[in-house]
Design an enzyme around this catalytic site. Structure first.
Site, PDB file in Angstrom:
ATOM      1  N   ARG A   1       0.809  -1.223   0.000  1.00  0.00           N
ATOM      2  CA  ARG A   1       0.000   0.000   0.000  1.00  0.00           C
ATOM      3  C   ARG A   1       0.839   1.268   0.000  1.00  0.00           C
ATOM      4  NH1 ARG A   1      -5.752  -0.460   1.066  1.00  0.00           N
ATOM      5  NH2 ARG A   1      -6.196  -2.437   0.073  1.00  0.00           N
TER       6      ARG A   1
ATOM      7  N   ARG B   1      -3.701   6.430  -0.212  1.00  0.00           N
ATOM      8  CA  ARG B   1      -4.197   7.583   0.537  1.00  0.00           C
ATOM      9  C   ARG B   1      -3.203   8.255   1.464  1.00  0.00           C
ATOM     10  NH1 ARG B   1      -9.476   4.778   2.886  1.00  0.00           N
ATOM     11  NH2 ARG B   1      -8.005   3.059   2.698  1.00  0.00           N
TER      12      ARG B   1
ATOM     13  N   ARG C   1      -6.275  12.042  -7.401  1.00  0.00           N
ATOM     14  CA  ARG C   1      -7.155  10.880  -7.384  1.00  0.00           C
ATOM     15  C   ARG C   1      -8.546  11.187  -7.966  1.00  0.00           C
ATOM     16  NH1 ARG C   1     -10.564   8.056  -7.047  1.00  0.00           N
ATOM     17  NH2 ARG C   1     -11.008   6.255  -5.747  1.00  0.00           N
TER      18      ARG C   1
ATOM     19  N   ASP D   1      -6.692  -3.687  -7.496  1.00  0.00           N
ATOM     20  CA  ASP D   1      -7.293  -4.258  -6.282  1.00  0.00           C
ATOM     21  C   ASP D   1      -7.538  -5.738  -6.497  1.00  0.00           C
ATOM     22  OD1 ASP D   1      -8.635  -3.176  -3.573  1.00  0.00           O
ATOM     23  OD2 ASP D   1      -9.796  -4.863  -4.320  1.00  0.00           O
TER      24      ASP D   1
ATOM     25  N   TYR E   1     -14.789 -12.078   0.397  1.00  0.00           N
ATOM     26  CA  TYR E   1     -15.559 -10.889  -0.004  1.00  0.00           C
ATOM     27  C   TYR E   1     -16.803 -11.278  -0.796  1.00  0.00           C
ATOM     28  CZ  TYR E   1     -11.842  -7.755   1.545  1.00  0.00           C
ATOM     29  OH  TYR E   1     -10.939  -7.068   2.301  1.00  0.00           O
TER      30      TYR E   1
HETATM   31  O1  CP3 Z   1      -4.470   2.715  -0.144  1.00  0.00           O
HETATM   32  C1  CP3 Z   1      -5.507   3.199  -0.636  1.00  0.00           C
HETATM   33  O2  CP3 Z   1      -6.317   3.811   0.029  1.00  0.00           O
HETATM   34  C2  CP3 Z   1      -5.694   3.137  -2.104  1.00  0.00           C
HETATM   35  C3  CP3 Z   1      -6.984   2.812  -2.623  1.00  0.00           C
HETATM   36  C4  CP3 Z   1      -7.631   1.491  -2.311  1.00  0.00           C
HETATM   37  C5  CP3 Z   1      -7.324   0.227  -2.890  1.00  0.00           C
HETATM   38  N1  CP3 Z   1      -8.293  -0.657  -2.549  1.00  0.00           N
HETATM   39  C6  CP3 Z   1      -6.207  -0.107  -3.764  1.00  0.00           C
HETATM   40  C7  CP3 Z   1      -5.463  -1.378  -3.495  1.00  0.00           C
HETATM   41  C8  CP3 Z   1      -8.768   1.333  -1.533  1.00  0.00           C
HETATM   42  C9  CP3 Z   1      -9.440   2.376  -0.670  1.00  0.00           C
HETATM   43  C10 CP3 Z   1      -9.187   0.000  -1.719  1.00  0.00           C
HETATM   44  C11 CP3 Z   1     -10.419  -0.610  -1.194  1.00  0.00           C
HETATM   45  C12 CP3 Z   1     -10.164  -1.856  -0.486  1.00  0.00           C
HETATM   46  N2  CP3 Z   1     -10.064  -3.092  -1.095  1.00  0.00           N
HETATM   47  C13 CP3 Z   1      -9.917  -1.984   0.876  1.00  0.00           C
HETATM   48  C14 CP3 Z   1      -9.776  -0.852   1.841  1.00  0.00           C
HETATM   49  C15 CP3 Z   1     -11.032  -0.264   2.362  1.00  0.00           C
HETATM   50  C16 CP3 Z   1     -10.715   1.096   2.940  1.00  0.00           C
HETATM   51  O3  CP3 Z   1     -11.320   2.073   2.487  1.00  0.00           O
HETATM   52  O4  CP3 Z   1      -9.865   1.182   3.839  1.00  0.00           O
HETATM   53  C17 CP3 Z   1      -9.697  -3.341   1.112  1.00  0.00           C
HETATM   54  C18 CP3 Z   1      -9.381  -3.961   2.430  1.00  0.00           C
HETATM   55  C19 CP3 Z   1      -9.785  -4.022  -0.144  1.00  0.00           C
HETATM   56  C20 CP3 Z   1      -9.529  -5.453  -0.429  1.00  0.00           C
HETATM   57  C21 CP3 Z   1      -8.085  -5.623  -0.669  1.00  0.00           C
HETATM   58  N3  CP3 Z   1      -7.395  -4.982  -1.705  1.00  0.00           N
HETATM   59  C22 CP3 Z   1      -7.164  -6.430   0.041  1.00  0.00           C
HETATM   60  C23 CP3 Z   1      -7.500  -7.304   1.228  1.00  0.00           C
HETATM   61  C24 CP3 Z   1      -5.920  -6.269  -0.589  1.00  0.00           C
HETATM   62  C25 CP3 Z   1      -4.641  -6.967  -0.251  1.00  0.00           C
HETATM   63  C26 CP3 Z   1      -3.728  -6.100   0.524  1.00  0.00           C
HETATM   64  C27 CP3 Z   1      -4.078  -5.921   1.964  1.00  0.00           C
HETATM   65  O5  CP3 Z   1      -4.219  -4.754   2.368  1.00  0.00           O
HETATM   66  O6  CP3 Z   1      -4.191  -6.917   2.698  1.00  0.00           O
HETATM   67  C28 CP3 Z   1      -6.077  -5.347  -1.660  1.00  0.00           C
HETATM   68  C29 CP3 Z   1      -5.012  -4.933  -2.578  1.00  0.00           C
HETATM   69  C30 CP3 Z   1      -4.938  -3.501  -2.991  1.00  0.00           C
HETATM   70  N4  CP3 Z   1      -5.949  -2.588  -3.010  1.00  0.00           N
HETATM   71  C31 CP3 Z   1      -3.783  -2.898  -3.530  1.00  0.00           C
HETATM   72  C32 CP3 Z   1      -4.106  -1.571  -3.829  1.00  0.00           C
HETATM   73  C33 CP3 Z   1      -3.207  -0.507  -4.408  1.00  0.00           C
HETATM   74  C34 CP3 Z   1      -2.479  -3.607  -3.857  1.00  0.00           C
HETATM   75  C35 CP3 Z   1      -1.627  -3.926  -2.754  1.00  0.00           C
HETATM   76  C36 CP3 Z   1      -0.614  -2.887  -2.368  1.00  0.00           C
HETATM   77  O7  CP3 Z   1      -0.671  -1.726  -2.795  1.00  0.00           O
HETATM   78  O8  CP3 Z   1       0.266  -3.271  -1.620  1.00  0.00           O
END
Ligand code: CP3
Length: 351
Positions: free
Chosen positions: A31, A35, A44, A80, A155
Site C-alpha cells: 500500500r 491515501r 485521485r 485491487d 468478499y
Molecule cells: O491505499 C488506498 O487507500 C488506495 C486505494 C484502495 C485500494 N483498494 C487499492 C489497493 C482502496 C481504498 C481500496 C479498497 C479496499 N479493497 C480496501 C480498503 C477499504 C478502505 O477504504 O480502507 C480493502 C481492504 C480491499 C480489499 C483488498 N485490496 C485487500 C484485502 C488487498 C490486499 C492487501 C491488503 O491490504 O491486505 C487489496 C489490494 C490492494 N488494493 C492494492 C491496492 C493498491 C495492492 C496492494 C498494495 O498496494 O500493496
C-alpha cells in the site's frame, strides 16, 4: 526453471527474493501507493477506486508516486484484488472507507455461473495497459498481484469486509464440493490475471491471501492450500519470484511456504528470526509493525533497526511493513525508514 531472467534479474529486490547475495537490503511497502500520499489525494479525483484502476494514465502515475518519493526498490501495480471478479461481472463495488461490497453475495451453486473464466485481454485491458506503461517508465521491478482464492471468496460470500467469516465458513463446512468449485474458479482467475501481468512485463508477483489467518492449520490445509498451490504452480514456469502473504498467519507460515512461495510475507506478530528458524532458507518479506510508523519517526527507526538485526544479514530478506501502510501515516516517516534500511541494512555473503 528460469525461462526468462528478465530485465531486472540482477536487481537487489529480485536477488533477495531468490536468496542470492546483493549490494543492499531492498525495501518496498504494501500500500505504498494510496491515501497516505498527498500527491495521490491531489490527483485521485472523485470517481470510485475501480474507475481509477480502469484509467491506465492515472493508475500509472499513482504507482510511480511512491517510487519517486521514497526511492523504494519495487513498484506495485495500483489495482485491487477484486478487479477480476468485478471484470467478469460478478457485481462487486468498492465503497470508500469500507472496502469491497457485493450486492448479491455468493451463496449457492447457481452463483458459479456468475464467475465465468477471466480473459485478461478482453476483461482487464486497462490493467495490462497500466503494466506496460509502468514497465516502460520504471527503473525498478514491478510487482504484479492477485488476491488469494480464500480472501477473494471471503468478499464474494460475505458481501462486505468481515471479522468472523461466518458465511464463508458455513459454506466451507456445509458444502465442501461447492467450496472447492468456487475456490477452483477463483484460482483459475488468479492464474489468468497473474500470467497476463507477467506477460505485460511484471518482474515478480505477490499473492495476497490477506485474511487466510482466520483459519486453523488443518482448515487451511484442507480448504485453501490446494488452491493457493494451484495458483503458485500455475505461474511457476514464468520464472518470476512469487511472494505469498497473509495477516495473522503465524501458525500457518510453514503451509504458506509449502504452497510454493519463493518469499513468505511475515506480519509483525512473528519476529523475523523466529520465522526464519521455522521456515529454513526460503526468503522472507517484512515485517515492521505499520502502527510503529504512526507512532513517529523514533519508534519507526527503532522498529526498523530491530527488523534488520533479527534478519542478521541474511540475503533472503525484502524489507517491508507487516501489513499495508495505514492511510494516516506520515510519508516523511516512511522516507526515513527507507533511508535507514538502505544506509544500515547489511547483506552477508555466506559460504
Ligand atoms: O491505499 C488506498 O487507500 C488506495 C486505494 C484502495 C485500494 N483498494 C487499492 C489497493 C482502496 C481504498 C481500496 C479498497 C479496499 N479493497 C480496501 C480498503 C477499504 C478502505 O477504504 O480502507 C480493502 C481492504 C480491499 C480489499 C483488498 N485490496 C485487500 C484485502 C488487498 C490486499 C492487501 C491488503 O491490504 O491486505 C487489496 C489490494 C490492494 N488494493 C492494492 C491496492 C493498491 C495492492 C496492494 C498494495 O498496494 O500493496
Amino acid at each position: 526453471m528460469m525461462t526468462d531472467p528478465g530485465r531486472f534479474h540482477d536487481h537487489a529486490f529480485i536477488r533477495a527474493c531468490r536468496g542470492l547475495p546483493h549490494d543492499r537490503v531492498p525495501v518496498w511497502f504494501m500500500r505504498q501507493a494510496g491515501r497516505s500520499l498527498p500527491e495521490y489525494r491531489a490527483i485521485r479525483g472523485e470517481g470510485t477506486i475501480l474507475e481509477a484502476i480502469a484509467d491506465p494514465d492515472l493508475s500509472t502515475e499513482i504507482s510511480l508516486q511512491p517510487v519517486r518519493r521514497y526511492g523504494v526498490d519495487a513498484a506495485i501495480l495500483y489495482s485491487d484484488i477484486v478487479v477480476p471478479a468485478h471484470a467478469v461481472g460478478f457485481g462487486v463495488t468498492v465503497t470508500p472507507g469500507i472496502g469491497p461490497e457485493v450486492e448479491h453475495p455468493f451463496r449457492t451453486a447457481a452463483d458459479l455461473d456468475r464467475l465465468r473464466p477471466l480473459d485478461p485481454d478482453a476483461d482487464t485491458p486497462y490493467v495490462l495497459d497500466t503494466v506496460r506503461q509502468l514497465v516502460a517508465e520504471l527503473d525498478v521491478p514491478l510487482i504484479g498481484f492477485a488476491g488469494g482464492p480464500f480472501t477473494v471468496a471471503s468478499y464474494l460470500i460475505e458481501g462486505r469486509p468481515s471479522r468472523d467469516y461466518v458465511h464463508t465458513k458455513r459454506l466451507m463446512f456445509n458444502d465442501e464440493a461447492l467450496w472447492h468449485s468456487l475456490m477452483d474458479r477463483l484460482a483459475d482467475m488468479a492464474i489468468a490475471s497473474l500470467r497476463s501481468q507477467i506477460d505485460a512485463g511484471a518482474s515478480a508477483i505477490q499473492l495476497f491471501d490477506s485474511w487466510a489467518g482466520a483459519l486453523s492449520p488443518p482448515q487451511y490445509e484442507r480448504y485453501v492450500l490446494p488452491h493457493s498451490q494451484k495458483v503458485l504452480s500455475g505461474v511457476a514456469d514464468t520464472g518470476v519470484p512469487k511472494i505469498h502473504f497473509g495477516v495473522t498467519t503465524g501458525e500457518l507460515l510453514e503451509l504458506i511456504r509449502d504452497a510454493g512461495a519463493d518469499v513468505v510475507g511475515v506480519d509483525w506478530r512473528v519476529p523475523l528470526d523466529r520465522a526464519r528458524a521455522r521456515l529454513g532458507d526460503v526468503s522472507l518479506q517484512g515485517n515492521l509493525d505499520p502502527t510503529m510508523v504512526m507512532a513517529g519517526v523514533d519508534a519507526a527507526i527503532a522498529g526498523t533497526r530491530d527488523v534488520l538485526a533479527r534478519n542478521a544479514g541474511h540475503p533472503g530478506h525484502v524489507f517491508n511493513l507487516g501489513h499495508g501502510v495505514m492511510p494516516a501515516s506520515d510519508p516523511d516517516v516512511l522516507a526515513e525508514v527507507v533511508r535507514v534500511v538502505h544506509a544500515e541494512g547489511r547483506v552477508e555473503v555466506r559460504p
